[in-house]
Design a protein around this motif. Structure first.
Motif, PDB file in Angstrom:
ATOM      1  N   ARG A   1       0.803  -1.396   0.049  1.00  0.00           N
ATOM      2  CA  ARG A   1      -0.107  -0.100   0.113  1.00  0.00           C
ATOM      3  C   ARG A   1       0.998   1.122  -0.154  1.00  0.00           C
ATOM      4  O   ARG A   1       0.228   2.461   0.009  1.00  0.00           O
ATOM      5  N   ARG A   2       2.123   1.261  -0.131  1.00  0.00           N
ATOM      6  CA  ARG A   2       3.251   2.313   0.026  1.00  0.00           C
ATOM      7  C   ARG A   2       2.931   3.148   1.354  1.00  0.00           C
ATOM      8  O   ARG A   2       2.888   4.620   1.152  1.00  0.00           O
ATOM      9  N   LEU A   3       2.699   2.684   2.437  1.00  0.00           N
ATOM     10  CA  LEU A   3       2.507   3.278   3.671  1.00  0.00           C
ATOM     11  C   LEU A   3       3.561   2.803   4.544  1.00  0.00           C
ATOM     12  O   LEU A   3       4.422   1.836   4.546  1.00  0.00           O
ATOM     13  N   SER A   4       3.611   3.652   5.532  1.00  0.00           N
ATOM     14  CA  SER A   4       4.659   3.247   6.822  1.00  0.00           C
ATOM     15  C   SER A   4       4.080   2.257   7.597  1.00  0.00           C
ATOM     16  O   SER A   4       2.759   2.128   8.089  1.00  0.00           O
ATOM     17  N   PRO A   5       4.855   1.299   7.808  1.00  0.00           N
ATOM     18  CA  PRO A   5       4.269   0.278   8.912  1.00  0.00           C
ATOM     19  C   PRO A   5       4.152   0.521   9.993  1.00  0.00           C
ATOM     20  O   PRO A   5       3.622   0.013  10.933  1.00  0.00           O
ATOM     21  N   GLY A   6       4.594   1.579  10.597  1.00  0.00           N
ATOM     22  CA  GLY A   6       4.667   2.010  12.099  1.00  0.00           C
ATOM     23  C   GLY A   6       3.049   1.977  12.732  1.00  0.00           C
ATOM     24  O   GLY A   6       2.974   1.461  13.496  1.00  0.00           O
ATOM     25  N   PRO A   7       2.217   2.854  11.902  1.00  0.00           N
ATOM     26  CA  PRO A   7       0.992   2.968  12.504  1.00  0.00           C
ATOM     27  C   PRO A   7       0.193   1.363  12.578  1.00  0.00           C
ATOM     28  O   PRO A   7      -0.645   1.039  13.295  1.00  0.00           O
ATOM     29  N   LEU A   8       0.447   0.576  11.569  1.00  0.00           N
ATOM     30  CA  LEU A   8      -0.032  -0.876  11.534  1.00  0.00           C
ATOM     31  C   LEU A   8       0.588  -1.555  12.762  1.00  0.00           C
ATOM     32  O   LEU A   8      -0.261  -2.422  13.669  1.00  0.00           O
ATOM     33  N   ILE A   9       1.860  -1.212  13.050  1.00  0.00           N
ATOM     34  CA  ILE A   9       2.259  -2.205  14.065  1.00  0.00           C
ATOM     35  C   ILE A   9       1.837  -1.852  15.596  1.00  0.00           C
ATOM     36  O   ILE A   9       1.601  -2.386  16.447  1.00  0.00           O
ATOM     37  N   VAL A  10       1.722  -0.477  15.509  1.00  0.00           N
ATOM     38  CA  VAL A  10       1.108   0.167  16.724  1.00  0.00           C
ATOM     39  C   VAL A  10      -0.218  -0.186  17.341  1.00  0.00           C
ATOM     40  O   VAL A  10      -0.681  -0.670  18.241  1.00  0.00           O
ATOM     41  N   ALA A  11      -1.161  -0.124  16.124  1.00  0.00           N
ATOM     42  CA  ALA A  11      -2.491  -0.426  16.328  1.00  0.00           C
ATOM     43  C   ALA A  11      -2.593  -2.006  16.603  1.00  0.00           C
ATOM     44  O   ALA A  11      -3.564  -2.321  17.394  1.00  0.00           O
ATOM     45  N   ALA A  12      -1.639  -2.708  15.919  1.00  0.00           N
ATOM     46  CA  ALA A  12      -1.889  -4.424  16.250  1.00  0.00           C
ATOM     47  C   ALA A  12      -1.470  -4.539  17.648  1.00  0.00           C
ATOM     48  O   ALA A  12      -2.110  -5.501  18.442  1.00  0.00           O
ATOM     49  N   CYS A  13      -0.434  -3.858  18.082  1.00  0.00           N
ATOM     50  CA  CYS A  13       0.011  -3.948  19.732  1.00  0.00           C
ATOM     51  C   CYS A  13      -1.086  -3.433  20.484  1.00  0.00           C
ATOM     52  O   CYS A  13      -0.929  -3.931  21.765  1.00  0.00           O
ATOM     53  N   ARG A  14      -1.819  -2.464  20.198  1.00  0.00           N
ATOM     54  CA  ARG A  14      -2.937  -2.010  21.093  1.00  0.00           C
ATOM     55  C   ARG A  14      -3.972  -2.714  20.811  1.00  0.00           C
ATOM     56  O   ARG A  14      -5.299  -2.327  21.300  1.00  0.00           O
ATOM     57  N   SER A  15      -4.287  -3.941  20.261  1.00  0.00           N
ATOM     58  CA  SER A  15      -5.184  -4.705  19.938  1.00  0.00           C
ATOM     59  C   SER A  15      -6.448  -3.810  19.070  1.00  0.00           C
ATOM     60  O   SER A  15      -7.588  -3.850  19.314  1.00  0.00           O
ATOM     61  N   GLY A  16      -5.905  -2.681  18.272  1.00  0.00           N
ATOM     62  CA  GLY A  16      -7.034  -2.032  17.783  1.00  0.00           C
ATOM     63  C   GLY A  16      -7.502  -2.577  16.426  1.00  0.00           C
ATOM     64  O   GLY A  16      -7.443  -2.153  15.260  1.00  0.00           O
ATOM     65  N   THR A  17      -7.872  -3.653  16.515  1.00  0.00           N
ATOM     66  CA  THR A  17      -8.316  -4.526  15.338  1.00  0.00           C
ATOM     67  C   THR A  17      -9.183  -3.786  14.252  1.00  0.00           C
ATOM     68  O   THR A  17      -8.912  -3.955  12.991  1.00  0.00           O
ATOM     69  N   ALA A  18     -10.193  -3.211  14.819  1.00  0.00           N
ATOM     70  CA  ALA A  18     -11.125  -2.427  13.954  1.00  0.00           C
ATOM     71  C   ALA A  18     -10.581  -1.284  13.301  1.00  0.00           C
ATOM     72  O   ALA A  18     -11.108  -1.034  12.017  1.00  0.00           O
ATOM     73  N   HIS A  19      -9.532  -0.856  13.624  1.00  0.00           N
ATOM     74  CA  HIS A  19      -8.689   0.324  12.614  1.00  0.00           C
ATOM     75  C   HIS A  19      -7.462  -0.131  12.156  1.00  0.00           C
ATOM     76  O   HIS A  19      -6.719   0.746  11.503  1.00  0.00           O
ATOM     77  N   VAL A  20      -7.110  -1.415  12.162  1.00  0.00           N
ATOM     78  CA  VAL A  20      -5.737  -1.655  11.538  1.00  0.00           C
ATOM     79  C   VAL A  20      -6.007  -1.794  10.089  1.00  0.00           C
ATOM     80  O   VAL A  20      -7.002  -2.538   9.424  1.00  0.00           O
ATOM     81  N   GLY A  21      -5.223  -0.933   9.295  1.00  0.00           N
ATOM     82  CA  GLY A  21      -5.236  -0.853   7.866  1.00  0.00           C
ATOM     83  C   GLY A  21      -6.577   0.190   7.231  1.00  0.00           C
ATOM     84  O   GLY A  21      -6.439   0.411   6.216  1.00  0.00           O
ATOM     85  N   ARG A  22      -7.470   0.522   8.204  1.00  0.00           N
ATOM     86  CA  ARG A  22      -8.606   1.130   7.843  1.00  0.00           C
ATOM     87  C   ARG A  22      -8.731   2.368   9.043  1.00  0.00           C
ATOM     88  O   ARG A  22      -9.504   2.186   9.916  1.00  0.00           O
ATOM     89  N   PRO A  23      -7.708   3.213   9.137  1.00  0.00           N
ATOM     90  CA  PRO A  23      -7.855   4.300  10.160  1.00  0.00           C
ATOM     91  C   PRO A  23      -9.314   5.000  10.043  1.00  0.00           C
ATOM     92  O   PRO A  23     -10.047   5.179   9.099  1.00  0.00           O
TER      93      PRO A  23
END
Length: 592
Positions: A382-404
């Motif tokens: 997706r040509r995006l930074s992996p940082g927000p994905l990893i942070v969201a995953a570690c916070r169990s923010g499943t609903a917003h992973v990849g779709r902020p």
């Protein structure tokens, strides 16, 4: 034992009339839907013009139905009806009629339908499909509960007013609608995968009957093959039909349909462009039983283009409303060619291109290497930074992973009620919730097509298809390295090599920018009408957003398209004739 297949169509009070605009014909139609009443009140509240299947408690169908899509079976005082395309045999209907647990017997029949069963004890059971592709609603009246498959048709029983809080939530985020509401005040949805029970002394009850099961990769693939194949078969067998023929999803459906007779695949393309893109793959697809038809698109078909053909009324704003000019002409030509059935590939992306919500589950279970690897793969794709994905995953923010979460539009003024924003720690829960929302919304597309005399079907939204996909191990379903791996692996023997290796599909953001620029005066005229009068939107900020989008600025299209679609939907339902209801005294069998 007595069996019956309901005849197609309800009795009409006058011959059908046709409206013609821009080469498209739209029949003055009786909306195609079904419903029934709770037992015990002695009064049947029924829509005028519908055909009763049963009188006590009342069960009806309205509009034109294929004989095979309305089936009933009776044994003494017990009765069962299957409404909609369904692969169940007569023997399976008979078994479900006497089975103590209706859901265990009928819940996994392939197709998209509603099952209704009554017993001599006066209880009515209504089985809602697992995916929500055949939505159900209910209204409380003075004579008891009335339920049906159209919230718009039921709305006069509850006052006929739109639910402004539902609209506000829909405009804020159409994938997180207000819970326990429909677009109509007083009309409540029956949750997908639930059983509605009527006739109990406690009143109507709703209980979940569907739950995810786990299968091995081979078992899940076999279940998907059967569910999608049977879902297509029961729709096209014995009728002339068309299918979309573009991406991998619609190509798979077209190939399955061609196994049951001659099918016409329709590929849309820019006028004057004869090769490349979807055209390349469509032309390369040569298989017995599949004919090709190409539909050229020009300025008349751009998003937001005007048409003399009025937008039909639907239960809620239809996703295709901004492209009604194109959609109506495509289906109108299909109907005029004598092919009253059209299948789409809609839902395939939702099933097989889901956001990487599984990252949260991987992190929660300590699978760090797999989580980091998948996050890096997805971010590169997706040509995006992996940082927000990893942070969201570690916070169990499943609903917003990849779709902020998107910012609230500046033009949305009405307060948004509590929406379906519960954060799901389980990726499958988030996946099922999302798919059910999209499936319900897609039913409005079915209603648009009905107005043109075309039965539109979305087999990927069938309940057994969802059940098969979500049962698979997560690594089979998601991959940033392969395009739709579960679909490709399941139908690898059916799809040509070029399609199996296809790794992308067309994007249409440029078309929306161009369409808005060309049709800007018309769209600006929608900014200060019914939504503004209801106090839901502020016209000036909305107008600014429209101007910016027309100039090519980066645009949050979902919210803007929802605003346009909702404004046009409000006009359509305002001008459409409302369902007329009548109250009739009924008496139990044997009463004097």
């Amino acid at each position: 034992m007595r069996t019956a297949a309901a005849s197609a169509g309800a009795t009409r009070q006058r011959p059908p009339r046709f409206l013609v605009a821009g080469g498209v014909t739209m029949k003055e139609y009786q909306a195609r839907w079904y419903g029934g009443c709770a037992p015990g009140s002695g009064i049947a509240t029924t829509p005028v013009g519908a055909r009763l299947l049963w009188k006590d408690p009342a069960l009806w169908v309205s509009g034109d139905w294929r004989t095979t899509h309305v089936r009933t079976l009776e044994l003494g005082a017990a009765r069962i009806a299957v409404l909609g395309p369904c692969a169940a045999t007569e023997q399976e209907l008979a078994s479900a009629l006497s089975c103590p647990d209706l859901a265990s017997a009928a819940g996994f029949w392939d197709g998209s339908h509603t099952v209704v069963r009554t017993s001599g004890g006066g209880t009515v059971e209504v089985l809602a499909d697992a995916a929500g592709s055949s939505p159900l609603y209910l209204v409380n009246t003075a004579d008891g509960v009335v339920w049906g498959s159209s919230s718009f048709a039921l709305s006069p029983l509850a006052g006929g007013n739109v639910d402004t809080e539902w609209i506000a939530a829909y405009l804020r985020e159409k994938y997180a609608p207000a819970t326990k509401r429909s677009a109509w005040s007083g009309v409540k949805p029956v949750p997908a995968g639930h059983m509605l029970t009527l006739g109990s002394p406690l009143g109507p009850t709703s209980s979940a009957w569907w739950a995810r099961v786990r299968r091995t990769p081979g078992e899940a693939s076999a279940a998907l093959r059967r569910a999608l194949g049977e879902g297509v078969r029961v729709r096209v067998e014995g009728v002339s039909a068309t299918t979309d023929l573009a991406g991998m999803d619609s190509t798979t459906v077209a190939l399955l349909a061609a196994q049951h007779g001659t099918i016409t695949g329709v590929t849309l393309h820019p006028s004057g462009v004869a090769n490349g893109g979807d055209m390349r793959y469509a032309r390369a697809l040569v298989t017995p039983g599949l004919d090709h038809r190409f539909f050229p698109l020009d300025a008349r078909h751009l998003p937001f283009a005007s048409t003399d053909l009025p937008l039909p009324a639907t239960d809620e704003p239809a996703p295709s409303t901004p492209v009604w000019s194109m959609f109506s002409e495509q289906l109108g030509l299909t109907a005029s060619a004598g092919m009253p059935c059209h299948l789409t590939g809609d839902g395939g992306d939702n099933l097989f291109l889901s956001a990487p919500t599984h990252l949260g589950s991987l992190a929660r279970h300590g699978h760090w290497w797999r989580m980091f690897r998948d996050a890096m793969d997805w971010s590169r794709l997706r040509r995006l930074s992996p940082g927000p994905l990893i942070v969201a995953a570690c916070r169990s923010g499943t609903a917003h992973v990849g779709r902020p979460a998107r910012p609230c539009p500046a033009w949305l003024m009405a307060p948004v009620p509590d929406a379906n924003t519960t954060v799901a720690t389980d990726p499958d829960t988030a996946f099922v919730t999302s798919l059910r929302t999209v499936a319900r919304s897609a039913y409005a597309e079915v209603q648009l097509a009905d107005a043109l005399g075309v039965a539109l079907h979305n087999p990927y939204f069938d309940g057994t298809v969802l059940d098969a996909v979500v049962s698979a191990p997560i690594e089979l379903r998601y991959s940033a390295r392969r395009y739709k791996p579960m679909l490709v692996d399941t139908f690898s023997d059916l799809l040509p090599e070029a399609h199996r290796k296809r790794a992308a599909k067309g994007l249409f953001v440029g078309d929306f920018h161009q369409g808005l620029r060309v049709n800007l005066p018309r769209v600006l005229g929608l900014a200060d009408k019914r939504l503004a009068a209801l106090g839901i939107i502020a016209p000036v900020p909305l107008t600014k957003a429209m101007h910016a989008a027309a100039l090519g600025a980066r645009t949050v299209w979902p919210s803007l398209l929802s605003a346009v679609a909702t404004e046009e939907w409000l006009e359509a339902v305002e001008n459409a004739p409302k369902t007329t209801w009548t109250r009739t005294a009924v008496f139990p069998a044997g009463a004097q």
